[in-house]
Design a protein around this motif. Sequence first.
Motif, PDB file in Angstrom:
ATOM      1  N   ARG A 111      32.912  38.609  38.643  1.00 35.59           N
ATOM      2  CA  ARG A 111      34.052  39.109  39.275  1.00 35.59           C
ATOM      3  C   ARG A 111      35.608  38.382  39.196  1.00 35.59           C
ATOM      4  O   ARG A 111      35.408  37.239  39.711  1.00 35.59           O
ATOM      5  CB  ARG A 111      33.889  39.656  40.548  1.00 35.59           C
ATOM      6  CG  ARG A 111      34.948  40.635  41.029  1.00 35.59           C
ATOM      7  CD  ARG A 111      34.873  41.158  42.447  1.00 35.59           C
ATOM      8  NE  ARG A 111      34.885  39.886  43.479  1.00 35.59           N
ATOM      9  CZ  ARG A 111      36.229  39.811  43.992  1.00 35.59           C
ATOM     10  NH1 ARG A 111      37.164  40.318  43.335  1.00 35.59           N
ATOM     11  NH2 ARG A 111      36.241  38.937  44.910  1.00 35.59           N
ATOM     12  N   GLN A 112      36.253  38.722  38.430  1.00 36.39           N
ATOM     13  CA  GLN A 112      37.656  38.180  38.555  1.00 36.39           C
ATOM     14  C   GLN A 112      38.817  39.080  39.070  1.00 36.39           C
ATOM     15  O   GLN A 112      39.165  40.136  38.445  1.00 36.39           O
ATOM     16  CB  GLN A 112      38.175  37.790  37.277  1.00 36.39           C
ATOM     17  CG  GLN A 112      37.056  36.528  36.737  1.00 36.39           C
ATOM     18  CD  GLN A 112      37.206  35.273  37.439  1.00 36.39           C
ATOM     19  OE1 GLN A 112      38.475  34.994  37.892  1.00 36.39           O
ATOM     20  NE2 GLN A 112      35.865  34.844  37.695  1.00 36.39           N
ATOM     21  N   SER A 113      39.192  39.028  40.436  1.00 38.28           N
ATOM     22  CA  SER A 113      40.173  39.952  40.768  1.00 38.28           C
ATOM     23  C   SER A 113      39.364  41.581  40.779  1.00 38.28           C
ATOM     24  O   SER A 113      38.563  41.680  41.369  1.00 38.28           O
ATOM     25  CB  SER A 113      41.385  39.932  40.479  1.00 38.28           C
ATOM     26  OG  SER A 113      42.451  40.842  40.934  1.00 38.28           O
ATOM     27  N   MET A 114      40.055  42.226  40.113  1.00 36.20           N
ATOM     28  CA  MET A 114      39.575  43.863  39.948  1.00 36.20           C
ATOM     29  C   MET A 114      38.841  44.025  38.647  1.00 36.20           C
ATOM     30  O   MET A 114      38.513  45.205  38.430  1.00 36.20           O
ATOM     31  CB  MET A 114      40.641  44.634  39.878  1.00 36.20           C
ATOM     32  CG  MET A 114      41.652  44.764  40.928  1.00 36.20           C
ATOM     33  SD  MET A 114      43.028  45.736  41.008  1.00 36.20           S
ATOM     34  CE  MET A 114      43.912  45.237  39.431  1.00 36.20           C
ATOM     35  N   VAL A 115      38.346  42.941  37.914  1.00 40.16           N
ATOM     36  CA  VAL A 115      37.370  43.145  36.689  1.00 40.16           C
ATOM     37  C   VAL A 115      36.175  42.527  36.864  1.00 40.16           C
ATOM     38  O   VAL A 115      35.773  41.356  37.388  1.00 40.16           O
ATOM     39  CB  VAL A 115      38.165  42.386  35.531  1.00 40.16           C
ATOM     40  CG1 VAL A 115      37.379  42.602  34.421  1.00 40.16           C
ATOM     41  CG2 VAL A 115      39.534  42.713  35.660  1.00 40.16           C
ATOM     42  N   THR A 148      32.655  41.662  34.692  1.00 40.39           N
ATOM     43  CA  THR A 148      32.185  41.502  33.588  1.00 40.39           C
ATOM     44  C   THR A 148      30.738  41.306  33.509  1.00 40.39           C
ATOM     45  O   THR A 148      30.039  40.378  34.204  1.00 40.39           O
ATOM     46  CB  THR A 148      32.742  40.111  32.839  1.00 40.39           C
ATOM     47  OG1 THR A 148      33.896  40.137  32.864  1.00 40.39           O
ATOM     48  CG2 THR A 148      32.032  39.701  31.286  1.00 40.39           C
ATOM     49  N   VAL A 160      32.877  45.371  30.388  1.00 38.17           N
ATOM     50  CA  VAL A 160      34.181  45.121  31.156  1.00 38.17           C
ATOM     51  C   VAL A 160      34.367  46.207  31.926  1.00 38.17           C
ATOM     52  O   VAL A 160      34.687  47.021  31.297  1.00 38.17           O
ATOM     53  CB  VAL A 160      35.006  44.174  30.305  1.00 38.17           C
ATOM     54  CG1 VAL A 160      36.262  43.984  31.239  1.00 38.17           C
ATOM     55  CG2 VAL A 160      34.542  42.990  29.599  1.00 38.17           C
ATOM     56  N   LYS A 161      34.433  46.218  33.132  1.00 43.42           N
ATOM     57  CA  LYS A 161      34.909  47.299  33.951  1.00 43.42           C
ATOM     58  C   LYS A 161      36.210  46.891  34.841  1.00 43.42           C
ATOM     59  O   LYS A 161      36.237  45.738  35.524  1.00 43.42           O
ATOM     60  CB  LYS A 161      33.638  47.705  34.968  1.00 43.42           C
ATOM     61  CG  LYS A 161      32.441  48.377  34.367  1.00 43.42           C
ATOM     62  CD  LYS A 161      31.536  48.637  35.331  1.00 43.42           C
ATOM     63  CE  LYS A 161      30.431  49.425  34.514  1.00 43.42           C
ATOM     64  NZ  LYS A 161      29.464  49.827  35.754  1.00 43.42           N
ATOM     65  N   ARG A 162      37.042  47.748  34.704  1.00 46.72           N
ATOM     66  CA  ARG A 162      38.456  47.310  35.746  1.00 46.72           C
ATOM     67  C   ARG A 162      38.186  48.464  36.762  1.00 46.72           C
ATOM     68  O   ARG A 162      38.203  49.393  36.320  1.00 46.72           O
ATOM     69  CB  ARG A 162      39.698  47.758  34.781  1.00 46.72           C
ATOM     70  CG  ARG A 162      40.976  47.213  35.589  1.00 46.72           C
ATOM     71  CD  ARG A 162      42.053  47.235  34.714  1.00 46.72           C
ATOM     72  NE  ARG A 162      42.089  46.155  34.000  1.00 46.72           N
ATOM     73  CZ  ARG A 162      42.584  44.951  34.261  1.00 46.72           C
ATOM     74  NH1 ARG A 162      43.095  44.586  35.627  1.00 46.72           N
ATOM     75  NH2 ARG A 162      42.652  44.011  33.292  1.00 46.72           N
ATOM     76  N   SER A 213      40.663  48.230  42.786  1.00 44.22           N
ATOM     77  CA  SER A 213      41.186  47.136  43.770  1.00 44.22           C
ATOM     78  C   SER A 213      40.348  46.148  43.857  1.00 44.22           C
ATOM     79  O   SER A 213      39.128  46.340  43.297  1.00 44.22           O
ATOM     80  CB  SER A 213      41.394  47.927  45.154  1.00 44.22           C
ATOM     81  OG  SER A 213      40.291  48.344  45.761  1.00 44.22           O
ATOM     82  N   ASP A 214      40.747  44.906  44.370  1.00 44.34           N
ATOM     83  CA  ASP A 214      39.686  43.888  44.619  1.00 44.34           C
ATOM     84  C   ASP A 214      38.518  44.387  45.565  1.00 44.34           C
ATOM     85  O   ASP A 214      37.438  44.075  45.260  1.00 44.34           O
ATOM     86  CB  ASP A 214      40.428  42.750  45.485  1.00 44.34           C
ATOM     87  CG  ASP A 214      41.208  41.988  44.690  1.00 44.34           C
ATOM     88  OD1 ASP A 214      41.198  41.905  43.105  1.00 44.34           O
ATOM     89  OD2 ASP A 214      42.153  41.347  44.969  1.00 44.34           O
ATOM     90  N   ALA A 236      36.182  46.320  43.560  1.00 40.16           N
ATOM     91  CA  ALA A 236      35.145  45.609  42.650  1.00 40.16           C
ATOM     92  C   ALA A 236      34.266  44.738  43.324  1.00 40.16           C
ATOM     93  O   ALA A 236      33.126  44.432  42.982  1.00 40.16           O
ATOM     94  CB  ALA A 236      36.348  44.563  41.972  1.00 40.16           C
TER      95      ALA A 236
END
Length: 69
Positions: free
Chosen positions: A19-23, A25, A39-41, A44-45, A48
């Motif tokens: 998890r990187q911020s709102m993404v 992988t 990859v899912k966007r 919000s944080d 996620a």
Amino acid sequence: MPRYEFSQGSSHKFWSIDRQSMVLTIVFGRIGTDGQTIVKRLASDAAATDAYDKLVREKTAKGYRLAAG
């Protein structure tokens, strides 16, 4: 990126999530292969983080265990 593995009978699979911020992988496949990447966007944080925690709970409930190393 934490890697989880599942081996039972002839099934030998891996699954990992980052998890990187709102993404999110997610990488998964048979052990010994590169696997597939999704990859899912999220909105919000917080969303996620919730999705990350939920997916880890689901995989560990199915028998996936954190790989050594």
